[in-house]
Design a protein around this motif. Structure first.
Motif, PDB file in Angstrom:
ATOM      1  N   HIS A 230      17.694  99.192   7.197  1.00  0.00           N
ATOM      2  CA  HIS A 230      17.667 100.587   7.619  1.00  0.00           C
ATOM      3  C   HIS A 230      16.384 100.903   8.394  1.00  0.00           C
ATOM      4  CE1 HIS A 230      19.236 104.461   7.907  1.00  0.00           C
ATOM      5  NE2 HIS A 230      19.974 104.438   6.808  1.00  0.00           N
TER       6      HIS A 230
ATOM      7  N   PRO B  83      23.470 106.309   3.882  1.00  0.00           N
ATOM      8  CA  PRO B  83      24.306 105.309   4.562  1.00  0.00           C
ATOM      9  C   PRO B  83      23.513 104.624   5.676  1.00  0.00           C
ATOM     10  CG  PRO B  83      25.478 107.386   4.334  1.00  0.00           C
ATOM     11  CD  PRO B  83      24.046 107.652   3.959  1.00  0.00           C
ATOM     12  N   THR B  84      23.798 103.343   5.898  1.00  0.00           N
ATOM     13  CA  THR B  84      23.161 102.647   7.016  1.00  0.00           C
ATOM     14  C   THR B  84      23.913 103.022   8.301  1.00  0.00           C
ATOM     15  OG1 THR B  84      24.569 100.736   6.638  1.00  0.00           O
ATOM     16  CG2 THR B  84      22.394 100.713   5.593  1.00  0.00           C
ATOM     17  N   LEU B  85      23.350 102.669   9.436  1.00  0.00           N
ATOM     18  CA  LEU B  85      23.987 103.007  10.709  1.00  0.00           C
ATOM     19  C   LEU B  85      25.062 101.979  11.055  1.00  0.00           C
ATOM     20  CD1 LEU B  85      20.821 104.034  12.741  1.00  0.00           C
ATOM     21  CD2 LEU B  85      22.638 105.543  11.930  1.00  0.00           C
ATOM     22  N   ALA B  86      26.107 102.448  11.746  1.00  0.00           N
ATOM     23  CA  ALA B  86      27.193 101.560  12.159  1.00  0.00           C
ATOM     24  C   ALA B  86      26.702 100.595  13.240  1.00  0.00           C
ATOM     25  CB  ALA B  86      28.356 102.394  12.688  1.00  0.00           C
ATOM     26  N   ARG B  87      27.495  99.590  13.522  1.00  0.00           N
ATOM     27  CA  ARG B  87      27.143  98.632  14.578  1.00  0.00           C
ATOM     28  C   ARG B  87      27.122  99.328  15.935  1.00  0.00           C
ATOM     29  NH1 ARG B  87      28.011  93.324  12.922  1.00  0.00           N
ATOM     30  NH2 ARG B  87      28.461  92.631  15.022  1.00  0.00           N
TER      31      ARG B  87
ATOM     32  N   GLY C 201      25.947 106.039  19.335  1.00  0.00           N
ATOM     33  CA  GLY C 201      26.806 104.862  19.323  1.00  0.00           C
ATOM     34  C   GLY C 201      27.438 104.697  20.702  1.00  0.00           C
TER      35      GLY C 201
ATOM     36  N   ARG D 214      29.692 108.217  19.868  1.00  0.00           N
ATOM     37  CA  ARG D 214      29.302 109.120  18.778  1.00  0.00           C
ATOM     38  C   ARG D 214      27.814 109.418  18.888  1.00  0.00           C
ATOM     39  NH1 ARG D 214      30.259 104.125  17.431  1.00  0.00           N
ATOM     40  NH2 ARG D 214      28.628 103.020  16.306  1.00  0.00           N
TER      41      ARG D 214
ATOM     42  N   SER E 203      20.903 109.591  16.595  1.00  0.00           N
ATOM     43  CA  SER E 203      21.583 108.299  16.628  1.00  0.00           C
ATOM     44  C   SER E 203      22.689 108.377  17.677  1.00  0.00           C
ATOM     45  CB  SER E 203      22.141 107.909  15.258  1.00  0.00           C
ATOM     46  OG  SER E 203      23.209 108.741  14.912  1.00  0.00           O
TER      47      SER E 203
ATOM     48  N   THR F  38      24.951 101.053  17.190  1.00  0.00           N
ATOM     49  CA  THR F  38      24.370 102.391  17.093  1.00  0.00           C
ATOM     50  C   THR F  38      22.854 102.275  17.216  1.00  0.00           C
ATOM     51  OG1 THR F  38      26.152 103.087  15.626  1.00  0.00           O
ATOM     52  CG2 THR F  38      24.168 104.456  15.652  1.00  0.00           C
TER      53      THR F  38
ATOM     54  N   ASP G 172      24.754  96.402   2.797  1.00  0.00           N
ATOM     55  CA  ASP G 172      25.093  96.635   4.211  1.00  0.00           C
ATOM     56  C   ASP G 172      25.441  98.095   4.490  1.00  0.00           C
ATOM     57  OD1 ASP G 172      24.623  94.059   4.841  1.00  0.00           O
ATOM     58  OD2 ASP G 172      26.724  93.416   4.818  1.00  0.00           O
ATOM     59  N   GLU G 173      26.021  98.777   3.503  1.00  0.00           N
ATOM     60  CA  GLU G 173      26.480 100.152   3.763  1.00  0.00           C
ATOM     61  C   GLU G 173      25.474 101.234   3.388  1.00  0.00           C
ATOM     62  OE1 GLU G 173      29.409  98.318   1.972  1.00  0.00           O
ATOM     63  OE2 GLU G 173      29.609  97.641   4.042  1.00  0.00           O
TER      64      GLU G 173
END
Lengths: 291, 151
Positions: A91, A173-177, A203, A212, A201, A179, A67-68
């Protein structure tokens, strides 16, 4: 259009490979997939005394996704990562970026680590690495170390790797929720190096405001370029066209002199960057809303 | 290395590209040399099942590999369905780029028997043809899909 004479070594361990690089310091080139290096040899733009081929070193060809993070061994073919269902699911930005690299026939042979270590400022993977705060793992005669993407790309075709160091893996790193993302570029023909491109990207907070933003431009400088001031203009603003246009103007205005070459002038690249930032932000914001 | 099912062993100078090895040493001149920097696709061969540019691959990188070139498509005098489809749909004129196109189409159709239009375009996008205008090549791929389905 044939390579100059060089020696060739195919070490079977990283230790043997770094030994070779130490012994030939400055005269050796690391061979990975060869999709950048062999054209340079063919055109005699590179004249190394020896090529150190990484193909026989075990454990450099793997993809691990959770997930991360999507972590990738340096010798993994770009096409392998592109076709990985795990990467597609976890991703989508990385997946989309890989599809823009040259052609499938190049991605079948070209490696993720090779493209990053080559560090062409018009290439997609370095821009993705900078936009995603990727971490680079390298091994040298002094042991292993990790380098953050922000410290990795120094100038044209030059990274923080010492001539005796070998890139072994990269972690994206994957993208945050909530986003959204976008990667777009303009090239003379599909598959050519980008005249200019953008990774964005965005957010969104629950009230719909931008909380962000990350903007990285490629093809317009000596390295991929983070547009930090333009990012600052976005945070706290509504995700709408006028805001995106202001960020595009700022990102383009902040560029140091972009390259002028036979493909495009610096002015053209700057204007392209302005337009593409606006488009990428709109696409990223739309994806964030849908996320 | 194994080329079209036949084993070959040779000492090569490290700087020998794979395409020059195939043509010069093995005499397999069906694979063509075009741009020599990995753009035009004329030199495309199958390397362990994957279409790659043999002009920007060194012969030493293919040590131990299994290769297929355009000579390996036909079964004796019987053309491969992809070759027949190119013939029927006029997917070639001068033919210089054709071996590369057919190898990439071969890879695509060995991965999927029902390629989407997007996948076909993406595959053919890695090749340059200066004669046909591409549409007849796209049609040839569709016909090849049909032929291989009904084979």
């Amino acid at each position: 259009m044939k390579p100059p004479v060089f020696d060739y070594a195919a070490p079977v361990s990283l230790a043997e490979a770094t030994d070779l690089l130490v012994r030939h310091e400055g005269d050796a080139k690391v061979l990975s997939g060869g999709q950048s290096l062999v054209p340079l040899l063919n055109m005699r733009l590179a004249r190394p005394a020896i090529l150190v081929d990484l193909a026989r070193i075990p454990d450099l060809d793997w993809v691990r996704a959770d997930d991360e993070t999507v972590a990738i061994g340096a010798m993994t073919r770009q096409r392998t990562v592109e076709l990985s269902r795990e990467v597609q699911a976890r991703h989508p930005l990385l997946h989309a970026g890989l599809q823009l690299i040259a052609h499938p026939q190049n991605r079948n042979q070209g490696t993720v680590g090779g493209s990053l270590a080559h560090a062409d400022p018009a290439a997609e993977l370095p821009a993705l690495a900078l936009a995603l705060d990727a971490t680079f793992d390298a091994v040298g005669p002094g042991g292993a170390r990790s380098v953050a993407a922000a410290d990795f790309f120094l100038t044209y075709l030059t990274t923080a790797l010492a001539p005796t160091e070998i890139l072994t893996a990269v972690r994206f790193p994957t993208l945050a929720r909530r986003t959204g993302w976008s990667i777009i570029e303009v090239a003379r023909r599909h598959g050519d190096f980008a005249l200019a491109g953008v990774v964005a990207s965005v957010g969104l907070a629950t009230d719909g405001a931008i909380d962000r933003a990350r903007l990285v431009l490629f093809g317009v400088g000596a390295t991929p370029v983070r547009a930090a001031a333009a990012e600052g203009l976005l945070v706290g603003q509504r995700a709408e066209a006028a805001v995106f246009a202001r960020a595009g103007a700022r990102a383009a205005g902040d560029l140091e002199e972009p390259l002028t070459d036979v493909h495009a002038s610096a002015d053209y690249r700057r204007d392209l960057a302005r337009v593409l930032v606006g488009r990428a932000l709109a696409e990223a914001a739309a994806r964030a809303r849908a996320a | 290395m194994t080329v079209n099912g036949e084993r070959h062993e040779a000492d090569v100078e490290p700087r020998t590209t794979l395409v020059d090895f195939l043509r010069g040493t093995l005499g397999l001149t069906g694979t063509h040399v075009g741009c020599e920097h990995g753009v035009c696709g004329a030199c495309t061969v199958l390397w362990n099942g994957k279409a790659v540019r043999s002009c920007i691959m060194l012969a030493v990188q293919a040590d131990g590999a299994e290769l297929k070139t355009v000579e390996g498509l036909a079964d004796g005098p019987t053309l491969h369905p992809i070759q027949r489809a190119f013939l029927e749909k006029h997917g070639l004129q001068c033919g210089f780029c054709t071996p590369g196109f057919m190898i990439s189409v071969y890879e695509l159709l060995s991965r999927t028997s029902t390629p989407t239009d997007e996948e076909i375009t993406d595959t053919l996008g890695g090749h340059i043809c200066r004669c046909t205008g591409y549409q007849s090549i796209v049609e040839a791929v569709h016909v090849a899909v049909e032929k291989m389905r009904t084979k």
